[in-house]
Design a protein around this motif. Sequence first.
Motif, PDB file in Angstrom:
ATOM      1  N   MET A  75      42.072  46.477  51.273  1.00  0.00           N
ATOM      2  CA  MET A  75      41.674  47.760  51.889  1.00  0.00           C
ATOM      3  C   MET A  75      40.910  48.787  51.254  1.00  0.00           C
ATOM      4  N   THR A  76      41.034  49.094  50.135  1.00  0.00           N
ATOM      5  CA  THR A  76      40.398  50.142  49.350  1.00  0.00           C
ATOM      6  C   THR A  76      38.745  49.818  49.411  1.00  0.00           C
ATOM      7  N   LEU A  77      38.586  48.573  49.115  1.00  0.00           N
ATOM      8  CA  LEU A  77      37.081  48.216  49.190  1.00  0.00           C
ATOM      9  C   LEU A  77      36.295  48.246  50.444  1.00  0.00           C
ATOM     10  N   ILE A  78      37.096  47.594  51.204  1.00  0.00           N
ATOM     11  CA  ILE A  78      36.239  47.610  52.784  1.00  0.00           C
ATOM     12  C   ILE A  78      36.284  48.842  53.154  1.00  0.00           C
ATOM     13  N   GLN A  79      37.258  49.775  53.029  1.00  0.00           N
ATOM     14  CA  GLN A  79      37.270  51.241  53.558  1.00  0.00           C
ATOM     15  C   GLN A  79      36.002  51.824  52.712  1.00  0.00           C
ATOM     16  N   PHE A  80      36.080  51.730  51.418  1.00  0.00           N
ATOM     17  CA  PHE A  80      34.950  52.298  50.604  1.00  0.00           C
ATOM     18  C   PHE A  80      33.421  51.809  51.251  1.00  0.00           C
ATOM     19  N   PHE A  81      33.341  50.595  51.727  1.00  0.00           N
ATOM     20  CA  PHE A  81      31.943  50.044  52.026  1.00  0.00           C
ATOM     21  C   PHE A  81      31.734  50.652  53.478  1.00  0.00           C
ATOM     22  N   LEU A  82      32.550  50.565  54.092  1.00  0.00           N
ATOM     23  CA  LEU A  82      32.269  51.065  55.750  1.00  0.00           C
ATOM     24  C   LEU A  82      32.177  52.607  55.635  1.00  0.00           C
ATOM     25  N   ILE A  83      32.790  53.436  55.117  1.00  0.00           N
ATOM     26  CA  ILE A  83      32.663  55.026  55.046  1.00  0.00           C
ATOM     27  C   ILE A  83      31.470  55.243  54.374  1.00  0.00           C
ATOM     28  N   THR A  84      31.175  54.664  53.123  1.00  0.00           N
ATOM     29  CA  THR A  84      29.777  54.909  52.298  1.00  0.00           C
ATOM     30  C   THR A  84      28.644  54.847  53.286  1.00  0.00           C
ATOM     31  N   MET A  85      28.719  53.471  53.571  1.00  0.00           N
ATOM     32  CA  MET A  85      27.334  53.017  54.833  1.00  0.00           C
ATOM     33  C   MET A  85      27.242  54.062  55.826  1.00  0.00           C
ATOM     34  N   GLU A 180      28.054  50.010  64.977  1.00  0.00           N
ATOM     35  CA  GLU A 180      29.441  50.162  65.116  1.00  0.00           C
ATOM     36  C   GLU A 180      29.967  48.961  65.684  1.00  0.00           C
ATOM     37  N   ILE A 181      29.537  48.252  66.416  1.00  0.00           N
ATOM     38  CA  ILE A 181      29.717  46.925  66.973  1.00  0.00           C
ATOM     39  C   ILE A 181      29.749  46.023  65.971  1.00  0.00           C
ATOM     40  N   ILE A 182      28.455  45.929  65.308  1.00  0.00           N
ATOM     41  CA  ILE A 182      28.569  44.818  64.198  1.00  0.00           C
ATOM     42  C   ILE A 182      29.464  44.961  63.099  1.00  0.00           C
ATOM     43  N   THR A 183      29.895  46.111  62.493  1.00  0.00           N
ATOM     44  CA  THR A 183      30.416  46.520  61.511  1.00  0.00           C
ATOM     45  C   THR A 183      31.918  46.103  61.707  1.00  0.00           C
ATOM     46  N   LYS A 184      32.430  46.507  62.918  1.00  0.00           N
ATOM     47  CA  LYS A 184      33.837  46.202  63.380  1.00  0.00           C
ATOM     48  C   LYS A 184      34.643  45.034  62.506  1.00  0.00           C
ATOM     49  N   PRO A 185      33.825  44.026  63.024  1.00  0.00           N
ATOM     50  CA  PRO A 185      34.527  42.499  62.597  1.00  0.00           C
ATOM     51  C   PRO A 185      34.518  42.431  60.857  1.00  0.00           C
ATOM     52  N   LEU A 186      33.717  43.255  60.311  1.00  0.00           N
ATOM     53  CA  LEU A 186      33.953  43.188  58.908  1.00  0.00           C
ATOM     54  C   LEU A 186      35.082  43.055  58.183  1.00  0.00           C
ATOM     55  N   SER A 190      36.093  39.928  55.672  1.00  0.00           N
ATOM     56  CA  SER A 190      35.976  40.001  54.185  1.00  0.00           C
ATOM     57  C   SER A 190      36.974  39.961  53.348  1.00  0.00           C
ATOM     58  N   GLY A 191      37.996  39.144  53.815  1.00  0.00           N
ATOM     59  CA  GLY A 191      39.152  38.752  52.826  1.00  0.00           C
ATOM     60  C   GLY A 191      40.237  39.847  52.656  1.00  0.00           C
ATOM     61  N   THR A 192      39.943  40.903  53.600  1.00  0.00           N
ATOM     62  CA  THR A 192      41.118  42.139  53.569  1.00  0.00           C
ATOM     63  C   THR A 192      42.532  41.711  53.701  1.00  0.00           C
ATOM     64  N   PHE A 193      42.673  40.964  54.470  1.00  0.00           N
ATOM     65  CA  PHE A 193      44.045  40.442  54.869  1.00  0.00           C
ATOM     66  C   PHE A 193      44.369  39.185  54.496  1.00  0.00           C
ATOM     67  N   TYR A 206      31.031  29.687  56.716  1.00  0.00           N
ATOM     68  CA  TYR A 206      30.955  30.296  57.664  1.00  0.00           C
ATOM     69  C   TYR A 206      31.203  31.941  57.382  1.00  0.00           C
ATOM     70  N   LEU A 207      31.848  32.067  56.222  1.00  0.00           N
ATOM     71  CA  LEU A 207      32.181  33.345  55.721  1.00  0.00           C
ATOM     72  C   LEU A 207      31.761  33.798  54.357  1.00  0.00           C
ATOM     73  N   THR A 208      31.244  32.701  53.601  1.00  0.00           N
ATOM     74  CA  THR A 208      30.541  33.148  52.266  1.00  0.00           C
ATOM     75  C   THR A 208      29.188  33.792  52.184  1.00  0.00           C
ATOM     76  N   TRP A 209      28.552  33.941  53.437  1.00  0.00           N
ATOM     77  CA  TRP A 209      27.307  34.749  53.554  1.00  0.00           C
ATOM     78  C   TRP A 209      27.624  35.977  53.136  1.00  0.00           C
ATOM     79  N   ASN A 210      28.708  36.574  53.421  1.00  0.00           N
ATOM     80  CA  ASN A 210      29.252  38.058  53.330  1.00  0.00           C
ATOM     81  C   ASN A 210      29.459  38.270  51.999  1.00  0.00           C
ATOM     82  N   PRO A 211      28.781  39.131  51.182  1.00  0.00           N
ATOM     83  CA  PRO A 211      28.839  39.689  49.777  1.00  0.00           C
ATOM     84  C   PRO A 211      29.989  40.514  49.755  1.00  0.00           C
ATOM     85  N   ILE A 212      30.421  41.111  50.749  1.00  0.00           N
ATOM     86  CA  ILE A 212      31.817  42.091  50.835  1.00  0.00           C
ATOM     87  C   ILE A 212      32.898  41.142  50.431  1.00  0.00           C
TER      88      ILE A 212
END
Length: 262
Positions: A75-85, A180-186, A190-193, A206-212
């Motif tokens: 939760m901390t890392l995905i929030q950090f990424f989305l808010i910063t970006m 906004e539409i593209i980033t919502k699925p992240l 991204s392994g958050t849950f 299907y998932l490991t292309w995502n560096p997050i």
Amino acid sequence: MAAVKSRSKLQVWGDVIIAIFLREIKSKFNDKVGISWAVISPVSFIFALSMMRNTLSGGRDVHGMSTFLFMMIGMTLIQFFLITMNSTANAVTKNKQLFSFRQVQPISAILAIAGLEFLIKLFVVIILGIISYLFSLDIAINDPLEVIVNLVKLWLIAVSLGTILAMAYCFVPELKKVTEIITKPLFFISGTFMSLQDIPEKYWHYLTWNPILHIIELTRYAAVTQYGNSGVSDFYVNVITLTLFSFAISCYHISWKQAISH
């Protein structure tokens, strides 16, 4: 006659960044709660969801890691990424009126806002650590230096993507809606849950292309070595980080003058 004190370009640039940094704090936190809300809001959200997941799972570990720590890192890392970006992406259009001054350039606004988001998230991590200690929760970190390095890499990726989007928004403002539409699925891929190890290996590509996803899983591994690092690569994260950073610098260098005059 009073002597005029000359300043180097680096000093002027530093003063501009600090001025925008302070301006951003005042504009972002001008209510009664103030800047503390920037820490209280994500801390309460992360803590509540982490405790909820921990209760629903019956306190069972996730591949050798406590459910609370598993969720807290994700939760901390995905929030950090989305808010910063998102904050970085809006930095140029938000401060466009300042660029009429010769000393002020878009990169100053980008660095000031990105730096503020990094400091806010640092305070969030500290507060989460204090709360976990007070509640006697097990959050022992095996390799804190690696955790910090991963946090910096995630910040660089977020700032790089934000810089690219900031330049693009100046030419095509409608891209904000697409972003906004593209980033919502992240939030969900991204392994958050869920851990990558919970998914059959034949579907990993299907998932490991995502560096997050790589950064979140590697951070969990740095915290608890028993968790493992199957399917993720530190080398891949490094390549993506350097590539995006270089591309962002190139895009900025080529287009910033046209962007602010567009």
